[in-house]
Each structure stands twice: as structure tokens, then as C-alpha cells.
Scaffold this motif. Structure first.
Motif, PDB file in Angstrom:
ATOM      1  N   ASN A 168       0.818  -1.221   0.000  1.00  0.00           N
ATOM      2  CA  ASN A 168       0.000   0.000   0.000  1.00  0.00           C
ATOM      3  C   ASN A 168       0.850   1.270   0.000  1.00  0.00           C
ATOM      4  O   ASN A 168       0.567   2.237   0.719  1.00  0.00           O
ATOM      5  N   VAL A 169       1.866   1.272  -0.814  1.00  0.00           N
ATOM      6  CA  VAL A 169       2.685   2.457  -1.025  1.00  0.00           C
ATOM      7  C   VAL A 169       2.512   2.904  -2.472  1.00  0.00           C
ATOM      8  O   VAL A 169       2.741   2.122  -3.399  1.00  0.00           O
ATOM      9  N   VAL A 170       2.086   4.157  -2.662  1.00  0.00           N
ATOM     10  CA  VAL A 170       1.919   4.712  -3.995  1.00  0.00           C
ATOM     11  C   VAL A 170       3.219   5.393  -4.406  1.00  0.00           C
ATOM     12  O   VAL A 170       3.815   6.157  -3.629  1.00  0.00           O
ATOM     13  N   LEU A 171       3.664   5.130  -5.630  1.00  0.00           N
ATOM     14  CA  LEU A 171       4.899   5.710  -6.144  1.00  0.00           C
ATOM     15  C   LEU A 171       4.596   6.755  -7.209  1.00  0.00           C
ATOM     16  O   LEU A 171       3.634   6.622  -7.970  1.00  0.00           O
ATOM     17  N   ASP A 172       5.422   7.803  -7.251  1.00  0.00           N
ATOM     18  CA  ASP A 172       5.348   8.833  -8.295  1.00  0.00           C
ATOM     19  C   ASP A 172       3.943   9.437  -8.389  1.00  0.00           C
ATOM     20  O   ASP A 172       3.225   9.286  -9.380  1.00  0.00           O
ATOM     21  N   TRP A 194       0.269   4.539   3.365  1.00  0.00           N
ATOM     22  CA  TRP A 194      -1.038   4.411   4.022  1.00  0.00           C
ATOM     23  C   TRP A 194      -0.803   3.934   5.446  1.00  0.00           C
ATOM     24  O   TRP A 194      -0.415   2.802   5.688  1.00  0.00           O
ATOM     25  N   GLU A 195      -1.015   4.847   6.407  1.00  0.00           N
ATOM     26  CA  GLU A 195      -0.776   4.526   7.807  1.00  0.00           C
ATOM     27  C   GLU A 195      -1.945   5.028   8.648  1.00  0.00           C
ATOM     28  O   GLU A 195      -2.360   6.186   8.523  1.00  0.00           O
ATOM     29  N   ASN A 196      -2.476   4.148   9.513  1.00  0.00           N
ATOM     30  CA  ASN A 196      -3.573   4.516  10.415  1.00  0.00           C
ATOM     31  C   ASN A 196      -4.752   5.128   9.658  1.00  0.00           C
ATOM     32  O   ASN A 196      -5.292   6.173  10.041  1.00  0.00           O
ATOM     33  N   TRP A 224      -1.792  13.899   3.396  1.00  0.00           N
ATOM     34  CA  TRP A 224      -2.526  14.018   2.133  1.00  0.00           C
ATOM     35  C   TRP A 224      -3.998  13.777   2.418  1.00  0.00           C
ATOM     36  O   TRP A 224      -4.412  12.670   2.730  1.00  0.00           O
ATOM     37  N   ASP A 225      -4.776  14.843   2.337  1.00  0.00           N
ATOM     38  CA  ASP A 225      -6.206  14.772   2.619  1.00  0.00           C
ATOM     39  C   ASP A 225      -6.953  14.382   1.343  1.00  0.00           C
ATOM     40  O   ASP A 225      -7.092  15.188   0.422  1.00  0.00           O
TER      41      ASP A 225
END
Length: 354
Positions: A168-172, A194-196, A224-225
Motif C-alpha cells: 500500500n505504497v503509492v509511487l510517483d 497508508w498509515e492509520n 494528504w487529505d
């Protein structure tokens, strides 16, 4: 009782032929794909891993080859009964041509149900898992889940996502913010975690655009909202062809709400939902070959013409898909036109020889 037994006999012969053809097609495809995938073998990804990866993708291959297997299987099943004069005996005993064709349709209905269940509940999950598993073997833990970039709109912002990893890590990630169609800010983040139940951007570069100058700043980390979740982004970046019908419909509606083009999503949705009509039309073509112009030729010739017909059907659908976008007609017609054409040709020959 006699008629029911004949139905079961026809269904048993046709279903057995369909299963054999499906296994042959899957075996050939997996063998060819395995030879090709051996080029990626390395320390963390062995030849056995390559085989496991291909076996994980078997449900998707099953779905892809189902229409061709139905066409060729119906040709072989009916053709074998025609070669042994069983169909002639059935007709002489008062069995109508329509009733024989209906006997062929019954096992196809079973295949249709299985294919739709696989397309909705099985193949999307196995495709996602297989791809993530393979990439983690090749790249290590936290591998890129997909490298297919995607664009999305949210409020006054347009986003471009480079890839999403299995953790769940978005790159670029790039965000373009507009004010009344005027670009006022561009933000680039190397990654987003993506945390909590919230996103956090890392290595962020922001450029603000004014009428007479621009301002730039760099931030190591910031929140990032957004309403996007990892599952939504994964669906956006995943190959659209492998998504379930329900996912395709939801995605098409979402794109329409965002005033974005949704023809491709609708095309794949209708291809999957109209699969029963597609297979039914191919059965009519197969029956017309056996009872019509190809009833006196060898079985191998009928199978050859069946393969040519199946490929032609696919190519017409592939050509109509971009045509629906260019000429502005509904994607459903890109699926229905070749399907109705096959059904019409099949019914014509069956009525002429019935």
C-alpha cells in the motif's frame, strides 16, 4: 423418457468435448507462456515459481478460452455424432433440429454459469494475487503491484499515479490543482504511505503558480487529505480487462460522474455480461456447420473452420471496440453486432437445412 435420454446423451457428448478442448487450449497456452517466462528466472524466482505463477492465472485463462472451447467442443461433439450417423437416426426418429440444438445448449448453460462465477469471484482475485506474488519474488518484499499508471480527478485536483506496491505504497504521485480551469499548483511526491487509515506523502516538491511568478518548496513529509483508499487506487491501476463485472460497472459509473470517458470499462463489462449470448451464437454457428454446408467434410476440416470463425469473431469485436469510441456509438453494440451476426448466420443455415 426417450427424449430426455437423448438430451442427456447429446449434453454428455458435447460437454465432454468442451472440457477436452478447454484442457488442450489451457495446456498449450501454459506451455508457451512457461517457455517465455523462463527468461525471467533468477535467484529469487525459480523455474518452479514460474510454473506456479502460470497455474495461479489458470482461472483467467479459463475465462479467456471459454468461448473458443464452446465453439470447437460443440463442433467436435456434434461432428462425432454426425460421423457415426447418430444424428441421422435421431432425425429419422422424429427428433427436430431445434430440439437437437437445444440439447447442445443445455451443457453450454452450465459452462456459462461457471464462466460468469469465475469472472466475478475467482479470476480478479487470482490475477491480483499472482501478479503481486510474482513481482515480490522478482523485486523483493514491497514490490510494485502494478506499473500501469493512471489518472484521476478529485474536486479541483487532477492526480497522476505512477504505481502502487503490494504494501500500500503509492509511487510517483503528481497532483495538479486548478482554480476555474487555471493551473495554480503542482505537487510531486516520491511516494505516499497508508498509515492509520490516512495517507502521508514523502519527499514532496510543490510549485505554486501566480500571474507574475512561481514559488517552489520542498517538504520531507506531509499529510494528504483525500478520499482515495488503497483498494480504490489498486483498482484504478490494475489491468481493467481482469476486473470483475461488478467492479467494471462501478468504475464506469465513477468515471461518468467525473465526466471522464468510460467506454473501455463499459466495453469489458458488456463483454462479460453478454457472455451467454456470445456462447449461444457460437453454438448456433457450430450446429449450422454440422447440419449445413460442412456436414459432409472431415472432422478436422470442421474444426479448422471453427477456429477461423472464432478468431474472426474476436477480431471483429476488437475492431468495433475502438470504433465505438471514434464514432460515438454505445460499447454494447461492439459486443452485440458480431454476436447477433453469428446467431443470424447460424439460424439461416439451420433453417435452410432443417
Amino acid at each position: 423418457m426417450v427424449l430426455d435420454r437423448l438430451d442427456r446423451y447429446i449434453a454428455r457428448n458435447v460437454l465432454a468435448a468442451i472440457i477436452v478442448v478447454q484442457f488442450v487450449l489451457l495446456g498449450l497456452d501454459i506451455t508457451i507462456a512457461y517457455i517465455d517466462d523462463l527468461g525471467d528466472v533468477q535467484a529469487g524466482y525459480t523455474a518452479f515459481d514460474a510454473l506456479l505463477y502460470l497455474l495461479m492465472r489458470t482461472p483467467w485463462r479459463f475465462y479467456q478460452y471459454a468461448p473458443v472451447a464452446v465453439l470447437i467442443g460443440a463442433l467436435i461433439g456434434l461432428g462425432s455424432m454426425a460421423s457415426s450417423n447418430e444424428l441421422t437416426v435421431m432425425r429419422a426418429a422424429g427428433r427436430s433440429l431445434a430440439r437437437i440444438v437445444w440439447g447442445v445448449m443445455k451443457p453450454v448453460l452450465v459452462v456459462v454459469v461457471v464462466v460468469l462465477l469465475v469472472a466475478e469471484y475467482v479470476s480478479p482475485r487470482t490475477e491480483q494475487y499472482a501478479e503481486a506474488w510474482r513481482l515480490e519474488k522478482l523485486q523483493g518484499e514491497g514490490a510494485v503491484l502494478t506499473s500501469r499508471s493512471g489518472w484521476q480527478i478529485e474536486g479541483d485536483s487532477v492526480y497522476r499515479f505512477g504505481a502502487i506496491r503490494a504494501d500500500n505504497v503509492v509511487l510517483d504521485l503528481t497532483r495538479y490543482r486548478f482554480d476555474d480551469r487555471q493551473l495554480v499548483e503542482a505537487t510531486y511526491a516520491q511516494r505516499a504511505h497508508w498509515e492509520n487509515d490516512a495517507w502521508r506523502l514523502e519527499n514532496v516538491a510543490t510549485t505554486r503558480i501566480f500571474d507574475d511568478h512561481t514559488e517552489s518548496e520542498h517538504t520531507a513529509s506531509m499529510s494528504w487529505d483525500t478520499s482515495f483508499t488503497p483498494s480504490q487506487l489498486e483498482r484504478l491501476l490494475r489491468d481493467i480487462e481482469s476486473q470483475a463485472p461488478s467492479e467494471l460497472w462501478a468504475y464506469a459509473q465513477f468515471l461518468e460522474e467525473q465526466n471522464l470517458q468510460n467506454d473501455q470499462a463499459l466495453l469489458y463489462f458488456w463483454q462479460k455480461m453478454l457472455m451467454p449470448l456470445t456462447m449461444g451464437s457460437l453454438v448456433l454457428i457450430a450446429a449450422s456447420f454440422v447440419f449445413g454446408p460442412l456436414r459432409t467434410v472431415a472432422a478436422g476440416t470442421r474444426v479448422f473452420y471453427g477456429v477461423v470463425t472464432g478468431l474472426s469473431f474476436k477480431y471483429v469485436q476488437d475492431l468495433l471496440a475502438p470504433a465505438s469510441t471514434i464514432f460515438g456509438f454505445s460499447p454494447v453494440w461492439a459486443v452485440l453486432v458480431p454476436t447477433l451476426a453469428c446467431a443470424g448466420v447460424g439460424i439461416y443455415f439451420l433453417r435452410r437445412n432443417g
